[in-house]
Design a protein around this motif. Structure first.
Motif, short mmCIF file in Angstrom:
data_model
loop_
_atom_site.label_atom_id
_atom_site.label_comp_id
_atom_site.label_asym_id
_atom_site.label_seq_id
_atom_site.Cartn_x
_atom_site.Cartn_y
_atom_site.Cartn_z
N PHE A 209 2.47 16.03 -17.22
CA PHE A 209 1.97 14.83 -17.89
C PHE A 209 0.48 14.70 -17.59
O PHE A 209 -0.16 15.64 -17.13
CB PHE A 209 2.76 13.58 -17.46
N GLY A 210 -0.09 13.52 -17.88
CA GLY A 210 -1.53 13.31 -17.63
C GLY A 210 -2.37 14.01 -18.69
O GLY A 210 -3.15 14.93 -18.38
N GLY B 191 1.96 3.15 -11.21
CA GLY B 191 0.87 4.11 -11.07
C GLY B 191 -0.39 3.64 -11.76
O GLY B 191 -0.35 2.82 -12.68
N GLN B 192 -1.49 4.18 -11.29
CA GLN B 192 -2.78 3.84 -11.88
C GLN B 192 -3.46 5.16 -12.19
O GLN B 192 -3.86 5.88 -11.27
CB GLN B 192 -3.60 3.01 -10.89
N GLY C 45 -4.72 12.80 -20.55
CA GLY C 45 -5.96 12.08 -20.85
C GLY C 45 -7.13 13.00 -21.16
O GLY C 45 -8.04 12.63 -21.91
N VAL D 265 0.26 2.20 -15.27
CA VAL D 265 1.59 2.62 -15.73
C VAL D 265 2.64 1.70 -15.10
O VAL D 265 2.60 1.45 -13.89
CB VAL D 265 1.87 4.09 -15.34
N1 LIG Z 1 6.65 9.43 -17.30
C1 LIG Z 1 6.48 8.95 -16.06
N2 LIG Z 1 7.52 8.74 -15.25
C2 LIG Z 1 7.34 8.26 -13.99
N3 LIG Z 1 6.16 7.95 -13.47
C3 LIG Z 1 5.06 8.15 -14.23
C4 LIG Z 1 5.16 8.65 -15.56
N4 LIG Z 1 3.92 8.75 -16.08
C5 LIG Z 1 3.09 8.32 -15.11
N5 LIG Z 1 3.76 7.95 -14.00
C6 LIG Z 1 3.20 7.42 -12.74
O1 LIG Z 1 1.94 6.81 -13.02
C7 LIG Z 1 0.88 7.50 -12.33
C8 LIG Z 1 -0.35 7.57 -13.21
O2 LIG Z 1 -0.02 8.28 -14.38
P1 LIG Z 1 -1.09 8.64 -15.48
O3 LIG Z 1 -0.40 9.27 -16.65
O4 LIG Z 1 -1.92 7.43 -15.78
O5 LIG Z 1 -1.94 9.72 -14.69
P2 LIG Z 1 -3.31 10.42 -15.08
O6 LIG Z 1 -3.22 11.81 -14.59
O7 LIG Z 1 -4.47 9.64 -14.61
O8 LIG Z 1 -3.21 10.43 -16.65
P3 LIG Z 1 -4.39 10.54 -17.70
O9 LIG Z 1 -5.20 11.74 -17.35
O10 LIG Z 1 -3.62 10.68 -18.97
O11 LIG Z 1 -5.14 9.26 -17.64
C9 LIG Z 1 1.48 8.85 -11.99
O12 LIG Z 1 0.88 9.40 -10.83
C10 LIG Z 1 2.95 8.55 -11.78
O13 LIG Z 1 3.16 8.07 -10.46
#
Ligand SMILES: Nc1ncnc2c1ncn2[C@@H]1O[C@H](COP(=O)(O)OP(=O)(O)OP(=O)(O)O)[C@@H](O)[C@H]1O
Length: 385
Positions: A246-247, A125-126, A249, A132
Motif C-alpha cells: 500500500f502507500g 495511522g497517519q 501516494g 487513516v
Molecule cells: N488498508 C489498511 N489496513 C490497515 N491499516 C492501514 C491500511 N492502510 C493504512 N493503514 C495504516 O495507516 C498508516 C498510514 O497509511 P498511509 O496509507 O497513509 O501511509 P503512507 O505510506 O504515508 O501512504 P501515502 O504514501 O499514500 O500517503 C499505515 O502505516 C497503517 O498503519
C-alpha cells in the motif's frame, strides 16, 4: 425402707433424665459429626476413584500436548507453512466472495463513511498524505478509511481503481462530497513487514513475504504503474501473514516526467536522485533494500546514520553473508536455508546496482525468490532452535 428405696429410684431416674436432657444436644452434635465423618470417608473413597480418572485424563492431555509440542518444535516451519497455506486458501475464497459481491469500488456518501467510522473516532495511522481511520461497513466488512487532500485523492483513486491483485491493498470505495475526499480500503491487520522484523519471524515467512511483495511490484509494472516509494512500512501483513503493498501516494504511471517524489530515507534510488525520473528500476532498488532488511533484521538507516545498503552490501558482495545475517530466526541456518538465503542475498545485491539499467528485471527477481522459497520448503533437514 420401701419408701426410701422408691425415693432413691425416682431420684436416680430424675437425675438420669436431667443428665440425658443436658447431654442430648451434644449427643446430636456428636452423632452428626460421626455421620459426617462416615459420609466424608464415603466421599473420599469415591473421590479417590474420581481422582484416579482425572489423573488418567490429565496424563493423556499432557502426553498429547507434549507430542504436538515436540512435533511443532521439530517441524516448526512446516507447521507454520501449512497453517499459512490453509489461511491463505481461506483468505483467497473470502476475497473471491468479497469480489463476487462487490466487484467494483463503490461510491459512499459522507454520512455512510461517518457511520462506518463512528465519526472518524478510531485513528489507526497517519500517512504522508492524510490520516487513516478504522471502520466497519454496513455489511460487516472492516475498512481503513483514508482522508486526503483533493488532488492527492483523485490521483490515487484514478491510479488504484482499476488495480486488483492478491498482494495489493484493495480499494473498496471512495467518497467525494464537498471538500471531503476519502478513499476506503479493505482493512488489513495492523502489522507491517517492518513491525514484524522486530521479532524472530521464520525464514520461510520472510521469503514468502518478499515473494508476495515482488509479485505485487511485478503486477504494478505490468499495469504500467510505478509504486515510487516501496518500504518495509508500506507492506502490510494480514492475519495469514500475506503481504499487501500500500502507500501509493508517490505512485505514477510510466513513462513519467520528472516528478517531485520524496523517497523515504534509506530507500532512495541513487539514479532517481540524479534524474528525478521514476522508472520500474526505482521499485527494484527499493525492493532490494527491503530484501536487505529481511536478511539482516536491521532498519534501512542504522543508528550511526549509515544506510543499510552501505553497511550490508559490501559483506554480501564479498561472500560474507554471515557477517550481516539476522541471528534471530535460527542460530544456524540449515543447508537448504543457507542456499536460499545466499540466493536472496545475491538477488538483493543485483537489485541495488547504482545504474538502473543493470538491475535485475522484476520478473527475474520473482523467479529467484520462488526458487529460494522452494529451497527452504524442500529442505528436509529442518533444524530448529
Ligand atoms: N488498508 C489498511 N489496513 C490497515 N491499516 C492501514 C491500511 N492502510 C493504512 N493503514 C495504516 O495507516 C498508516 C498510514 O497509511 P498511509 O496509507 O497513509 O501511509 P503512507 O505510506 O504515508 O501512504 P501515502 O504514501 O499514500 O500517503 C499505515 O502505516 C497503517 O498503519
Amino acid at each position: 425402707m420401701a419408701a426410701l428405696v422408691f425415693a432413691g429410684v425416682v431420684l436416680v431416674i430424675i437425675t438420669g433424665l436431667a443428665i440425658a436432657a443436658k447431654l442430648s444436644p451434644w449427643l446430636a452434635v456428636i452423632s452428626m459429626l460421626l455421620q459426617l465423618v462416615a459420609a466424608a470417608r464415603g466421599i473420599m473413597a469415591d473421590g479417590q476413584e474420581l481422582a484416579g480418572h482425572v489423573q488418567t485424563i490429565l496424563r493423556v492431555v499432557h502426553w498429547i500436548i507434549d507430542f504436538f509440542h515436540n512435533l511443532y518444535a521439530r517441524h516448526r516451519e512446516d507447521v507454520e507453512m501449512i497453517l499459512s497455506e490453509v489461511t491463505r486458501i481461506i483468505d483467497f475464497f473470502l476475497n473471491l466472495c468479497a469480489a463476487w459481491y462487490h466487484e467494483e469500488a463503490e461510491q459512499y456518501t459522507l454520512a455512510q463513511v461517518r457511520a462506518a467510522t463512528n465519526n472518524f473516532a478510531d485513528l489507526i495511522g497517519q500517512g504522508v498524505s492524510g490520516r487513516v481511520y478504522k471502520g466497519t461497513l454496513d455489511d460487516g466488512r472492516k475498512v481503513a478509511v483514508k482522508r486526503l487532500g483533493l488532488r492527492r485523492a483523485e490521483h490515487t483513486f484514478a491510479l488504484l481503481q482499476p488495480l486488483s491483485h492478491d498482494h495489493i491493498a484493495r480499494l473498496v470505495g471512495w467518497c467525494t462530497e464537498g471538500e471531503h475526499r476519502i478513499l476506503v480500503y479493505e482493512h488489513i491487520g495492523n502489522d507491517t513487514l517492518r513491525g514484524r522484523l522486530h521479532n524472530n519471524t521464520s525464514w520461510i515467512t520472510r521469503v514468502q513475504v518478499l515473494l508476495g511483495a515482488a509479485r505485487a511490484i511485478e503486477y504494478l509494472h505490468s499495469e504500467v504503474v510505478i509504486h515510487g516509494n516501496l518500504t518495509s512500512a508500506n507492506i502490510l501483513l494480514d492475519r495469514s501473514l500475506t503481504p499487501r503493498v500500500f502507500g501509493f501516494g508517490a505512485s505514477v504511471r510510466r513513462p513519467s516526467e520528472a516528478v517531485g517524489v520524496v523517497q523515504t530515507e534509506g530507500y532512495r534510488d541513487p539514479e532517481y536522485d540524479r534524474t528525478r525520473r521514476l522508472k520500474p528500476a526505482t521499485d527494484v532498488y527499493s525492493l532490494g533494500v527491503v530484501m536487505l532488511e529481511v536478511l539482516t533484521g536491521q532498519p534501512p538507516v542504522r543508528a550511526n546514520n549509515a544506510t543499510l545498503v552501505s553497511w550490508a552490501l559490501p559483506s554480501i558482495q564479498a561472500g560474507k553473508l554471515d557477517d550481516v545475517l539476522d541471528r534471530r530466526p535460527t542460530s544456524k541456518p540449515t543447508q537448504g536455508q543457507r542456499q536460499a538465503l545466499e540466493l536472496v542475498a545475491k538477488t538483493a545485491a543485483s537489485c541495488l546496482c547504482r545504474d538502473g539499467d543493470n538491475r535485475r528485471a522484476i520478473s527475474r527477481v520473482v523467479k529467484e525468490l520462488e526458487e529460494a522459497l522452494k529451497l527452504i520448503c524442500t529442505d528436509d533437514s529442518f533444524g530448529y532452535y
